[in-house]
Design a protein around this motif. Structure first.
Motif, PDB file in Angstrom:
ATOM      1  N   ASP A  14     -29.466   5.962  -3.656  1.00  0.00           N
ATOM      2  CA  ASP A  14     -28.049   6.152  -4.035  1.00  0.00           C
ATOM      3  C   ASP A  14     -27.029   5.086  -4.342  1.00  0.00           C
ATOM      4  O   ASP A  14     -27.294   3.855  -3.851  1.00  0.00           O
ATOM      5  N   LEU A  15     -26.381   5.157  -5.659  1.00  0.00           N
ATOM      6  CA  LEU A  15     -25.603   4.119  -6.051  1.00  0.00           C
ATOM      7  C   LEU A  15     -24.024   4.658  -5.678  1.00  0.00           C
ATOM      8  O   LEU A  15     -23.356   4.817  -6.849  1.00  0.00           O
ATOM      9  N   SER A  16     -23.776   5.226  -4.650  1.00  0.00           N
ATOM     10  CA  SER A  16     -22.181   5.515  -4.235  1.00  0.00           C
ATOM     11  C   SER A  16     -21.865   6.919  -5.117  1.00  0.00           C
ATOM     12  O   SER A  16     -20.876   7.016  -5.630  1.00  0.00           O
ATOM     13  N   MET A  17     -22.926   7.808  -5.174  1.00  0.00           N
ATOM     14  CA  MET A  17     -22.822   8.882  -5.896  1.00  0.00           C
ATOM     15  C   MET A  17     -22.613  10.074  -5.159  1.00  0.00           C
ATOM     16  O   MET A  17     -22.201  11.025  -5.514  1.00  0.00           O
ATOM     17  N   ARG A  18     -23.298  10.097  -3.930  1.00  0.00           N
ATOM     18  CA  ARG A  18     -23.486  11.213  -2.898  1.00  0.00           C
ATOM     19  C   ARG A  18     -22.379  11.414  -2.074  1.00  0.00           C
ATOM     20  O   ARG A  18     -22.056  12.482  -1.419  1.00  0.00           O
ATOM     21  N   TRP A  19     -21.565  10.368  -1.647  1.00  0.00           N
ATOM     22  CA  TRP A  19     -20.831  10.357  -0.670  1.00  0.00           C
ATOM     23  C   TRP A  19     -19.537  11.289  -0.874  1.00  0.00           C
ATOM     24  O   TRP A  19     -19.217  11.318  -1.987  1.00  0.00           O
ATOM     25  N   ARG A  20     -19.140  11.881   0.165  1.00  0.00           N
ATOM     26  CA  ARG A  20     -17.641  12.631  -0.152  1.00  0.00           C
ATOM     27  C   ARG A  20     -16.936  12.765   1.075  1.00  0.00           C
ATOM     28  O   ARG A  20     -17.170  12.264   2.310  1.00  0.00           O
ATOM     29  N   LEU A  21     -15.865  13.067   1.046  1.00  0.00           N
ATOM     30  CA  LEU A  21     -14.660  12.933   1.967  1.00  0.00           C
ATOM     31  C   LEU A  21     -15.046  13.918   3.388  1.00  0.00           C
ATOM     32  O   LEU A  21     -14.582  13.662   4.516  1.00  0.00           O
ATOM     33  N   ARG A  22     -15.664  15.179   2.963  1.00  0.00           N
ATOM     34  CA  ARG A  22     -16.169  16.101   3.969  1.00  0.00           C
ATOM     35  C   ARG A  22     -14.970  16.544   4.844  1.00  0.00           C
ATOM     36  O   ARG A  22     -14.970  16.895   5.992  1.00  0.00           O
ATOM     37  N   VAL A  23     -13.841  16.971   3.919  1.00  0.00           N
ATOM     38  CA  VAL A  23     -12.777  17.608   4.495  1.00  0.00           C
ATOM     39  C   VAL A  23     -13.128  19.155   4.593  1.00  0.00           C
ATOM     40  O   VAL A  23     -12.638  19.827   5.590  1.00  0.00           O
ATOM     41  N   LEU A  24     -13.656  19.673   3.440  1.00  0.00           N
ATOM     42  CA  LEU A  24     -14.123  20.913   3.523  1.00  0.00           C
ATOM     43  C   LEU A  24     -15.029  21.623   4.400  1.00  0.00           C
ATOM     44  O   LEU A  24     -16.034  20.939   4.538  1.00  0.00           O
ATOM     45  N   GLU A  79       0.776  -1.172   0.068  1.00  0.00           N
ATOM     46  CA  GLU A  79      -0.042   0.021  -0.017  1.00  0.00           C
ATOM     47  C   GLU A  79       0.814   1.432  -0.018  1.00  0.00           C
ATOM     48  O   GLU A  79       2.006   1.368   0.718  1.00  0.00           O
ATOM     49  N   SER A  80       0.527   2.115  -0.705  1.00  0.00           N
ATOM     50  CA  SER A  80       1.368   3.674  -0.730  1.00  0.00           C
ATOM     51  C   SER A  80       0.908   4.351   0.510  1.00  0.00           C
ATOM     52  O   SER A  80       0.048   4.106   1.209  1.00  0.00           O
ATOM     53  N   VAL A  81       1.617   5.462   0.432  1.00  0.00           N
ATOM     54  CA  VAL A  81       1.460   6.506   1.392  1.00  0.00           C
ATOM     55  C   VAL A  81       0.058   7.154   1.208  1.00  0.00           C
ATOM     56  O   VAL A  81      -0.463   7.121   0.413  1.00  0.00           O
ATOM     57  N   MET A  82      -0.437   7.396   2.262  1.00  0.00           N
ATOM     58  CA  MET A  82      -1.824   8.223   2.450  1.00  0.00           C
ATOM     59  C   MET A  82      -1.720   9.390   1.634  1.00  0.00           C
ATOM     60  O   MET A  82      -0.698  10.085   1.453  1.00  0.00           O
ATOM     61  N   LEU A  83      -3.023   9.833   1.323  1.00  0.00           N
ATOM     62  CA  LEU A  83      -3.180  11.032   0.531  1.00  0.00           C
ATOM     63  C   LEU A  83      -2.879  12.243   1.217  1.00  0.00           C
ATOM     64  O   LEU A  83      -3.176  12.252   2.535  1.00  0.00           O
ATOM     65  N   ARG A  84      -2.270  13.232   0.771  1.00  0.00           N
ATOM     66  CA  ARG A  84      -2.078  14.631   1.680  1.00  0.00           C
ATOM     67  C   ARG A  84      -3.225  15.231   1.867  1.00  0.00           C
ATOM     68  O   ARG A  84      -4.040  15.295   1.076  1.00  0.00           O
ATOM     69  N   GLU A  85      -3.392  16.170   2.856  1.00  0.00           N
ATOM     70  CA  GLU A  85      -4.301  16.868   3.279  1.00  0.00           C
ATOM     71  C   GLU A  85      -4.683  17.553   2.013  1.00  0.00           C
ATOM     72  O   GLU A  85      -5.996  17.800   1.712  1.00  0.00           O
ATOM     73  N   ASN A  86      -3.809  18.544   1.268  1.00  0.00           N
ATOM     74  CA  ASN A  86      -4.306  19.113   0.261  1.00  0.00           C
ATOM     75  C   ASN A  86      -4.749  18.450  -0.931  1.00  0.00           C
ATOM     76  O   ASN A  86      -5.766  18.758  -1.704  1.00  0.00           O
ATOM     77  N   ASP A  87      -4.372  17.259  -0.958  1.00  0.00           N
ATOM     78  CA  ASP A  87      -5.170  16.300  -2.075  1.00  0.00           C
ATOM     79  C   ASP A  87      -6.377  16.068  -1.708  1.00  0.00           C
ATOM     80  O   ASP A  87      -7.262  16.032  -2.702  1.00  0.00           O
ATOM     81  N   LEU A  88      -6.958  15.710  -0.517  1.00  0.00           N
ATOM     82  CA  LEU A  88      -8.152  15.309   0.069  1.00  0.00           C
ATOM     83  C   LEU A  88      -8.933  16.610  -0.126  1.00  0.00           C
ATOM     84  O   LEU A  88     -10.285  16.478  -0.621  1.00  0.00           O
ATOM     85  N   GLU A  89      -8.278  17.797  -0.031  1.00  0.00           N
ATOM     86  CA  GLU A  89      -9.297  19.068  -0.250  1.00  0.00           C
ATOM     87  C   GLU A  89      -9.727  19.067  -1.541  1.00  0.00           C
ATOM     88  O   GLU A  89     -10.892  19.539  -1.985  1.00  0.00           O
TER      89      GLU A  89
END
Length: 365
Positions: free
Chosen positions: A144-154, A2-12
């Motif tokens: 819903d078919l996996s279309m509305r979910w989001r990371l909710r970082v912002l 597994e690669s490193v986790m995504l960075r915060e600015n990537d998630l935003e």
């Protein structure tokens, strides 16, 4: 590995495009505090590394006209991998995954109507090499078919600035052949420019823009952004089957859409009448989620739960074990109606290096 986790600015950045997948880089940059060129460059890096992608999806109005089936498949010993790979190449299969439990594979298939879906389920899928049993659940209402979910970082203010403006009400009509071709083209990359679509579809960029705007306004299509979920902390997922009185289905489904774990939620025909798939940070989180379900929905009985062993395909993208996409099968959700599947000619998978060309556009759309 597994690669490193995504960075915060990537998630935003990904969260911004989950809110509005076709937002211009100027709009995204203004919310994230960066110039448009930087926002475009960061997205291109994520896309080139196969870590995030945008695609088209059925809107709620069009989804209600289609037939959706959740399939549980048993395979011959050692054949599950081969069967999953073949199903992933079929353009009407939007999701394919290995699960732990009584069945080997769990998939979602879509067809224009029940007659086309029935033809596939009765005469084609059971004869596919390696398949020994198919159990079918027909959706009566896809919340819903996996279309509305989001990371909710912002935060709430940032999210509000990105939400697309409501479109001008348009005259509704059935999707025609050109609309369907446009859908297939956008399934390769939901951020394709009007100019690129003009070249592929043989119509003016302005006509393409008008068609997309109309399809979105009437609810025939929408757009979605996804990512290698494990690298954002969502390491696992599960499929749950619930049973409840029918008069609770609508309210329960709508409430579950607000849960950050919810991916797919649908009412289905049968005694186990609500399907729920959830994302989890870890396997142990399933117990807490089940406890919460029982507490908030005492009218519901959790009949079964199955952990997902591996996601093979997600809305047209074929994934590697970490969740990066490796190729795409352009989604043609009308393929069964046109006889594509029955003739053994699913749309060819497009390798990552080819799809990557679609992400080279860095200017505002």
């Amino acid at each position: 590995m597994e690669s490193v986790m995504l960075r915060e600015n990537d998630l935003e950045l990904i969260d911004a495009l989950q809110i509005n997948p076709r937002a211009s880089w100027a709009e995204v940059g203004a919310v994230l505090g960066m110039d448009p060129v930087t926002a475009a460059r960061r997205w291109k890096r994520l896309a080139d590394d196969r870590l995030a992608w945008c695609t088209v999806a059925l809107g709620q109005r069009q989804l209600h006209t289609m037939s959706v089936a959740f399939l549980e498949l048993t395979c011959e010993a050692g054949a599950a991998g081969q069967v999953a790979a073949e199903l992933a190449r079929q353009p009407h299969m939007i999701t394919v995954q290995h699960i732990a439990g009584s069945y080997d594979l769990w998939t979602i298939a879509i067809a224009p109507d029940l007659a086309a879906l029935s033809e596939y389920l009765l005469h084609q899928l059971p004869t596919q090499p390696g398949v020994t049993r198919v159990r079918t659940h027909i959706a009566t209402r896809a919340f819903d078919l996996s279309m509305r979910w989001r990371l909710r970082v912002l935060n709430t203010h940032q999210a509000a600035r990105l939400h697309p403006e409501p479109g001008t009400p348009a005259v509704t009509r059935p999707m025609d052949e050109i609309d369907r071709r446009l859908f297939v083209a956008l399934s390769v990359d939901g951020r394709r420019s009007f100019a690129e679509l003009e070249a592929e579809l043989g119509m003016s960029a302005r006509t393409v823009q008008r068609r997309i705007n109309r399809l979105v306004a009437v609810g025939d299509i929408t757009f979605r952004c996804d990512l290698a979920r494990r690298l954002a902390g969502w390491h696992d997922s599960a499929v749950l089957w619930l049973a409840m009185p029918d008069d609770h289905l609508e309210s329960t489904g709508e409430q579950l859409l607000r849960w950050p774990e919810t991916r797919t939620c649908a009412a289905v025909a049968g005694p186990n009448n609500l399907l729920l798939t959830v994302g989890l940070h870890g396997v142990a989180d399933l117990h807490g989620l089940v406890t919460r379900l029982r507490h908030e929905f005492p009218h519901a009985t959790i009949v079964d739960r199955q952990m997902v062993l591996r996601q093979v395909k997600l809305y047209g993208r074929v994934l590697d074990p970490v969740g990066r996409w490796s190729s795409t099968t352009p989604l043609d959700l009308w393929a069964l109606d046109s006889g594509t599947a029955s003739t053994g000619g699913p749309a060819p998978a497009v390798p990552s290096r080819e799809v990557g060309r679609c992400f080279a556009e860095v200017k505002d759309m």
